[in-house]
Design an enzyme around this catalytic site. Structure first.
Site, PDB file in Angstrom:
ATOM      1  N   HIS A 175      -3.109  -3.207  -9.988  1.00  0.00           N
ATOM      2  CA  HIS A 175      -3.025  -2.446  -8.732  1.00  0.00           C
ATOM      3  C   HIS A 175      -4.402  -1.858  -8.420  1.00  0.00           C
ATOM      4  O   HIS A 175      -4.783  -0.822  -8.955  1.00  0.00           O
ATOM      5  CB  HIS A 175      -1.983  -1.343  -8.865  1.00  0.00           C
ATOM      6  CG  HIS A 175      -1.480  -0.809  -7.549  1.00  0.00           C
ATOM      7  ND1 HIS A 175      -2.214  -0.873  -6.392  1.00  0.00           N
ATOM      8  CD2 HIS A 175      -0.292  -0.223  -7.199  1.00  0.00           C
ATOM      9  CE1 HIS A 175      -1.512  -0.338  -5.391  1.00  0.00           C
ATOM     10  NE2 HIS A 175      -0.345   0.057  -5.862  1.00  0.00           N
ATOM     11  N   HIS A 178      -4.416   1.181  -2.445  1.00  0.00           N
ATOM     12  CA  HIS A 178      -3.618   2.350  -2.046  1.00  0.00           C
ATOM     13  C   HIS A 178      -4.039   3.683  -2.633  1.00  0.00           C
ATOM     14  O   HIS A 178      -3.209   4.577  -2.809  1.00  0.00           O
ATOM     15  CB  HIS A 178      -2.128   2.085  -2.359  1.00  0.00           C
ATOM     16  CG  HIS A 178      -1.586   0.947  -1.567  1.00  0.00           C
ATOM     17  ND1 HIS A 178      -0.381   0.353  -1.823  1.00  0.00           N
ATOM     18  CD2 HIS A 178      -2.109   0.287  -0.501  1.00  0.00           C
ATOM     19  CE1 HIS A 178      -0.181  -0.632  -0.958  1.00  0.00           C
ATOM     20  NE2 HIS A 178      -1.211  -0.690  -0.152  1.00  0.00           N
ATOM     21  N   TYR A 180      -4.872   4.597  -5.576  1.00  0.00           N
ATOM     22  CA  TYR A 180      -4.597   4.899  -6.979  1.00  0.00           C
ATOM     23  C   TYR A 180      -5.902   4.793  -7.769  1.00  0.00           C
ATOM     24  O   TYR A 180      -6.958   4.553  -7.202  1.00  0.00           O
ATOM     25  CB  TYR A 180      -3.457   4.006  -7.486  1.00  0.00           C
ATOM     26  CG  TYR A 180      -2.180   4.266  -6.692  1.00  0.00           C
ATOM     27  CD1 TYR A 180      -1.579   5.529  -6.744  1.00  0.00           C
ATOM     28  CD2 TYR A 180      -1.641   3.308  -5.853  1.00  0.00           C
ATOM     29  CE1 TYR A 180      -0.443   5.808  -5.989  1.00  0.00           C
ATOM     30  CE2 TYR A 180      -0.503   3.577  -5.093  1.00  0.00           C
ATOM     31  CZ  TYR A 180       0.094   4.822  -5.157  1.00  0.00           C
ATOM     32  OH  TYR A 180       1.206   5.108  -4.405  1.00  0.00           O
ATOM     33  N   GLY A 295       3.502  -6.905   7.157  1.00  0.00           N
ATOM     34  CA  GLY A 295       4.152  -7.145   8.446  1.00  0.00           C
ATOM     35  C   GLY A 295       4.331  -8.605   8.812  1.00  0.00           C
ATOM     36  O   GLY A 295       4.476  -8.925   9.989  1.00  0.00           O
ATOM     37  N   GLY A 316       7.510  -7.143   1.809  1.00  0.00           N
ATOM     38  CA  GLY A 316       7.965  -5.909   1.192  1.00  0.00           C
ATOM     39  C   GLY A 316       9.355  -5.539   1.668  1.00  0.00           C
ATOM     40  O   GLY A 316      10.363  -5.944   1.098  1.00  0.00           O
ATOM     41  N   ARG A 317       9.421  -4.771   2.755  1.00  0.00           N
ATOM     42  CA  ARG A 317      10.710  -4.247   3.218  1.00  0.00           C
ATOM     43  C   ARG A 317      11.780  -5.318   3.418  1.00  0.00           C
ATOM     44  O   ARG A 317      12.941  -5.091   3.028  1.00  0.00           O
ATOM     45  CB  ARG A 317      10.502  -3.383   4.470  1.00  0.00           C
ATOM     46  CG  ARG A 317       9.837  -2.048   4.111  1.00  0.00           C
ATOM     47  CD  ARG A 317       9.252  -1.338   5.314  1.00  0.00           C
ATOM     48  NE  ARG A 317       8.151  -2.113   5.886  1.00  0.00           N
ATOM     49  CZ  ARG A 317       7.405  -1.697   6.892  1.00  0.00           C
ATOM     50  NH1 ARG A 317       7.639  -0.526   7.450  1.00  0.00           N
ATOM     51  NH2 ARG A 317       6.406  -2.458   7.334  1.00  0.00           N
TER      52      ARG A 317
HETATM   53  C1  8OZ Z   1       5.340   4.220  -2.019  1.00  0.00           C
HETATM   54  C2  8OZ Z   1       5.800   5.246  -2.835  1.00  0.00           C
HETATM   55  C3  8OZ Z   1       5.358   5.298  -4.139  1.00  0.00           C
HETATM   56  C4  8OZ Z   1       4.464   4.364  -4.598  1.00  0.00           C
HETATM   57  C5  8OZ Z   1       2.000   1.752  -3.453  1.00  0.00           C
HETATM   58  C6  8OZ Z   1       3.124   1.924  -5.562  1.00  0.00           C
HETATM   59  O1  8OZ Z   1       1.782   2.213  -2.333  1.00  0.00           O
HETATM   60  C7  8OZ Z   1       3.060   2.330  -4.307  1.00  0.00           C
HETATM   61  C8  8OZ Z   1       4.008   3.343  -3.783  1.00  0.00           C
HETATM   62  C9  8OZ Z   1       4.465   3.286  -2.477  1.00  0.00           C
HETATM   63  O2  8OZ Z   1       1.337   0.808  -3.880  1.00  0.00           O
END
Ligand code: 8OZ
Length: 361
Positions: A175, A178, A180, A295, A316-317
């Site tokens: 990952h 986002h 992190y 999307g 995803g969704r």
């Molecule tokens: C939404 C809520 C918690 C984690 C990401 C792992 O955005 C997530 C995540 C998304 O990659």
């Protein structure tokens, strides 16, 4: 029939089609952050996707920032995941797992001994997480990782990747998106370091590339992918000049040659055109498999594969609300909508998780 529904060779594994279930945090792990039988059922239901990328899974205790997210750092977690991979494989599916360290997207409530979360710099993310009993709370102010601590985190990723293979996964996705930990090191909004892990683009990319070098060496580059989100502002991510930053990252990844690069185009879960970015320029720097996300519908997925702008497309969704998404797309069947009464991550049980209907056999 378009190439979307034809088999695709991903390193040593053959995918039944080019449709991928994106990694999705669902917070259903049980005590000890162990995936249980409900998680087994959820992923087995979705084995018709060419590849499942199981949800973000922490590499160590400090890597957690949300409730009931699974880990891959204890024997119990490895055993729980083994049941998941066996169930998916029994249905002919393939499954990677996304490995993460949340970095500053955490709260002291999740950290060993209530310590501060770790980050490139001691700058709090202007973002929230959820803590049981407290509801949505601001992320805690993190502390900057000491230079000498970084090798230990690299090693946590290496060990978790080894554990993933032991649990029967076909591979791992690092990952790198986002906001992190690894993405926070990349970006000048969150990385104000003055050591060899901060400042220049080369320095800010060093940690992510060290993780990729360690993990590809440990389990083989053909079992390692990576996810990037060049212009997604989620989780208070910011970068003043993303194009040269991500071009450097991809140029270096070309040397390590992971089995795929997975790119979130635009604002995760939102507009695809929130900021200018030349994805084609990135793609041209990489000779391996290119996975696109954000999307996509069937027409967009067919267009991207036909034009060779992408090799694999992740959803995803729609993969949450349609356990048989690949079949529905292939047959042009209507898609289930997400249930209105449950959040994407909330809930502890089957509702909104394993109770979305499939088409009759
Ligand atoms: C939404 C809520 C918690 C984690 C990401 C792992 O955005 C997530 C995540 C998304 O990659």
């Amino acid at each position: 029939m378009s190439d979307l529904f034809q088999p695709f060779q991903l390193g040593p594994i053959t995918l039944a089609n080019r449709l991928v279930m994106a990694p999705l945090t669902r917070s259903r792990a049980e005590a000890g952050n162990v995936p249980g039988n409900l998680v087994v059922e959820y992923y087995a239901q979705r084995a018709g996707m060419g590849l499942i990328i199981a949800e973000a899974t922490q590499v160590s205790p400090t890597a957690q920032g949300y409730p009931s997210t699974p880990g891959l750092h204890t024997a119990e977690q490895v055993a729980g995941w083994r049941k998941v991979t066996e169930a998916v494989h029994a249905k002919g599916g393939k499954i990677f797992v996304q490995l993460w360290h949340v970095g500053r997207m955490s709260h002291t409530a999740y950290q060993p001994d209530g310590q501060a979360p770790v980050a490139p710099s001691a700058i709090a993310a202007k973002a929230k997480t959820f803590v049981a009993g407290q509801g949505m709370v601001d992320c805690s102010v993190p502390r900057a990782l000491e230079t000498a601590e970084i090798a230990g985190v690299v090693n946590d990723f290496r060990t978790a990747a080894r554990n993933a293979i032991e649990a029967g996964f076909d591979g791992v996705e690092i990952h790198g998106a986002h906001g992190y930990l690894l993405d926070a090191f990349l970006r000048d909004g969150s990385n104000h370091r003055t050591d060899q892990y901060g400042g220049s683009i080369e320095n800010r990319a060093r940690f992510l590339l060290e993780v990729m070098a360690a993990v590809t060496t440990e389990i083989g580059a053909d079992r390692v992918g990576i996810r990037l989100s060049p212009v997604s502002p989620v989780n208070d991510s910011s970068e003043s000049n993303p194009q040269p930053l991500f071009e450097h990252v991809v140029r270096e990844l070309e040397k390590l040659h992971p089995v795929y690069i997975h790119v979130v185009e635009g604002y995760t879960g939102g507009p695809r055109d929130n900021a200018p970015f030349d994805y084609e320029a990135l793609r041209r720097l990489y000779s391996g498999v290119w996975m696109v996300n954000n999307g996509y519908d069937k027409a967009m997925a067919e267009a991207v594969v036909t034009s060779h702008h992408g090799d694999l497309v992740s959803f995803g969704r729609p993969a949450i609300s349609n356990p048989d998404l690949a079949r529905r797309l292939q047959e042009n069947a209507p898609l289930n909508a997400l249930y209105a009464d449950v959040g994407l991550y909330g809930g502890t049980g089957a509702h909104g998780y394993t109770d979305y209907p499939s088409l009759p056999a």
